[in-house]
Design an enzyme around this catalytic site. Sequence first.
Site, PDB file in Angstrom:
ATOM      1  N   ASP A 285       0.857  -1.073   0.043  1.00  0.00           N
ATOM      2  CA  ASP A 285      -0.065   0.086  -0.099  1.00  0.00           C
ATOM      3  C   ASP A 285       0.873   1.233   0.132  1.00  0.00           C
ATOM      4  OD1 ASP A 285      -2.616   1.584   0.394  1.00  0.00           O
ATOM      5  OD2 ASP A 285      -1.626   2.068   2.216  1.00  0.00           O
TER       6      ASP A 285
ATOM      7  N   THR B 235       0.520   4.570   0.769  1.00  0.00           N
ATOM      8  CA  THR B 235       0.503   5.487   1.859  1.00  0.00           C
ATOM      9  C   THR B 235       0.829   4.763   3.285  1.00  0.00           C
ATOM     10  OG1 THR B 235      -1.382   6.792   0.911  1.00  0.00           O
ATOM     11  CG2 THR B 235      -1.183   7.086   3.201  1.00  0.00           C
TER      12      THR B 235
ATOM     13  N   ASP C 164      -1.202  -0.227   6.517  1.00  0.00           N
ATOM     14  CA  ASP C 164      -1.641   0.351   7.620  1.00  0.00           C
ATOM     15  C   ASP C 164      -2.815   0.736   8.083  1.00  0.00           C
ATOM     16  OD1 ASP C 164      -1.525   2.430   5.950  1.00  0.00           O
ATOM     17  OD2 ASP C 164      -0.348   3.700   7.498  1.00  0.00           O
TER      18      ASP C 164
END
Length: 790
Positions: free
Chosen positions: A304, A306, A546
């Site tokens: 991912d 970000t 996250d």
Amino acid sequence: MLTEEPAARPATGLTSAQVAERVARGQVNDVPVRSSRSTVDIIRANVLTRFNAIIGVLFAIILVVGPIQDGLFGFVIIANTGIGIVQELRAKRTLDNLAVIGEARPSVRRDGRSVQVPTDQIVLDDVVELGPGDKVVVDGTIVEADNLEIDESLLTGEADPVVKQVGDPVMSGSFVVAGGGSFAATKVGREAYAAQLAEEASRFTLVHSELRSGIDTILRYTIYMMIPAATGLIISQLFVESSDFEEAIRRMVAGIVPMVPEGLVLLTSVAFAIGVIRLGRKQCLVQELPAIEGLARVDVVCLDKTGTLTEGGMDVSEIRPLGGADEPYAREILAALGDSDPRPNASLQAIIEECPADESSRWLTGDALPFSSARKYSGARLTGPDNRTESWLLGAPDVLLPPDAPELTETDDLNAQGLRVLLLARATRDLHDPAVTDDTEPVALVILEQRLRPDAADTLRYFADQNVAAKVLSGDNAVSVGAVAGKLDLPGADTPVDARRLPDDKNEMGKAIERGAVFGRVTPQQKRDMVGALQARGHDVAMTGDGVNDVLALKDADIGVAMGSGSEATKSVAQIVLLNNSFATLPSVVAEGRRVIGNIERVATLFLTKTVYSVLIAILVIIWQVPYPFLPRHLTLLSAFTIGIPAFFLALAPNKERAKPRFVSRVIRYAMPAGLIAGAATFVCYLLARAHYTGPDDLDAETSAATLTLFLIAMWVLVIVARPYTWWRVALVATMAAGFLVVMITPVLQEFFRLRLVGLTMPLTAAAIAACAAVLLELAWHVVSRRFPA
């Protein structure tokens, strides 16, 4: 015991006195969530094994018939078991300390204030606050809801979020994907729906491991070989050595002990435990031990953007008005939108810092729509200075505008520079209308700069060097994500793919993902589908993330890796948590897995070779009806120098070889022929020695010749297994050879081990036979390597 009805519970929470009262009644969330096995479990698991039982009985027999030299194998087992216990206790301490650091601390309201408490201090009727990414830790009833959406897929399998209103139930194990609110705890401790699941998921465990399963299979095969061979050997030695019962017992024990690969399980546990300790020093919490080996098998890692490639924070670089609007007007709207969301994400937080709300604001906030990864936008109803109420949206330009909108050309140019672009737009429909994005009026572009992680480029380079394909899956615009990945030199970043154009067919989707490297506009469900498509094409997939939009994919991936600063839901489903939030820690985890798997394969080859030649020699002894050629002390000596000591160093050494499948077959392919060659060559030398030494007291000389032969052959197996050579491996082999030489030439040690080389004929014959066996071992290795290439 009766409690107040949900409607009667004050949103201000309990008082300290009420909390103390519930604690005294035992109405506390006392589920023992452990990150490791208890000390008693560790000791029991290391001591009470079937092989320790076998060795223990044989050791007791030797203690009765003597001498103590023939019981050395018992002391080795005691020492090895002790080492295993100490190492696992060290790993337990490391895991427990890390678990405390990474433990969820929900916010609860007590005495009218919001305080954070450990999950095991939540009591019945506590009011627990919820925000995006928060995990529901106990069962309860909603008492406040602000556009609250909860994902219950981990419990029900249904991927669609559920909108929760006041009075609705929530179950532990679910998590918040949008909005916020609070709930009153109605079931705590073992009564909570997912309490047992949560306990099991967070335990230090060795189950569901291909490596452990493979070793169990090897041990099962070993038992099948041991039982008939050991039975026949007992009868044979009692019959052959009937004139010397104690000597028969010693020879019988000597034949059984080497069949037991007792150190294999021990070294596997030690290797895993030391891996946990090493990773713990780097703030890496391994929630499921097999994850160490699992990540070593991974050939695709999905990232991912970000929070993984970029840091969580962002900076507003420009607010660009559109359609004749002025910048101060856009800033007022943005400030009001920021003020409407009590739990802003990273993008909105950057906007709030750039456009802070103040008391002089002319805009009043009303109903709000929190950001959702599935929607790609957030919004709010705002009342302006003319008392007119309007719906405002803030989100992805290509979601809020039609495909032919001229503003998208400008957006694409910004995305190509690696900038993140949000559109501020006025909606013409109701905020909660499913078609609210239709006919929007663009007002301004908000341009954000993302902060690249300084270690991301080196980490991506490491994966490329290790032939692990990196795939970036992001909800952001594909061009923007590609530009960010391009700055990190990710191969394939120059051809980003819009995930909305991926085929629905799983196989075709998998092919498309294999071709691409960067994917934008990926929804949470798509991330899950993409992971599944790669797995369907035979890939071992790791997923890092996250945020709550990563939870479903993390759960389905072969290995889930969460950032320590990520949401509680993310950390709860991941097998590995990087508490230092450093993407650069991943190579260390991969390296540990490769070290464990590659080295245990080497060690297993040594142990299984010993088992095979021990069984073969026992069978040949039974057929020829001769005394067993060794005493227990001889095989203890051989095992120490050719297996035990070398295996310990080999198991803990660095190893960068990528983990390969079919562990058991790979080990057996060479261990079987190597064991047969070693056993046959040793027995031939033993028979020649019996023919050469004709005196009634020459058994020691015959045994010494056979021992020399077996040592030389076993050393050559070690030489092959230790490849490729490094200075320390060469030194290790040389040290083992020197150690055996010292025993053979030192009178005291000769007497202790009953080793006596008589004349030159048989020692030279033993060396010649061992040399021939070494040639056969090399040939077998060549054939296995050529026929079954890595």
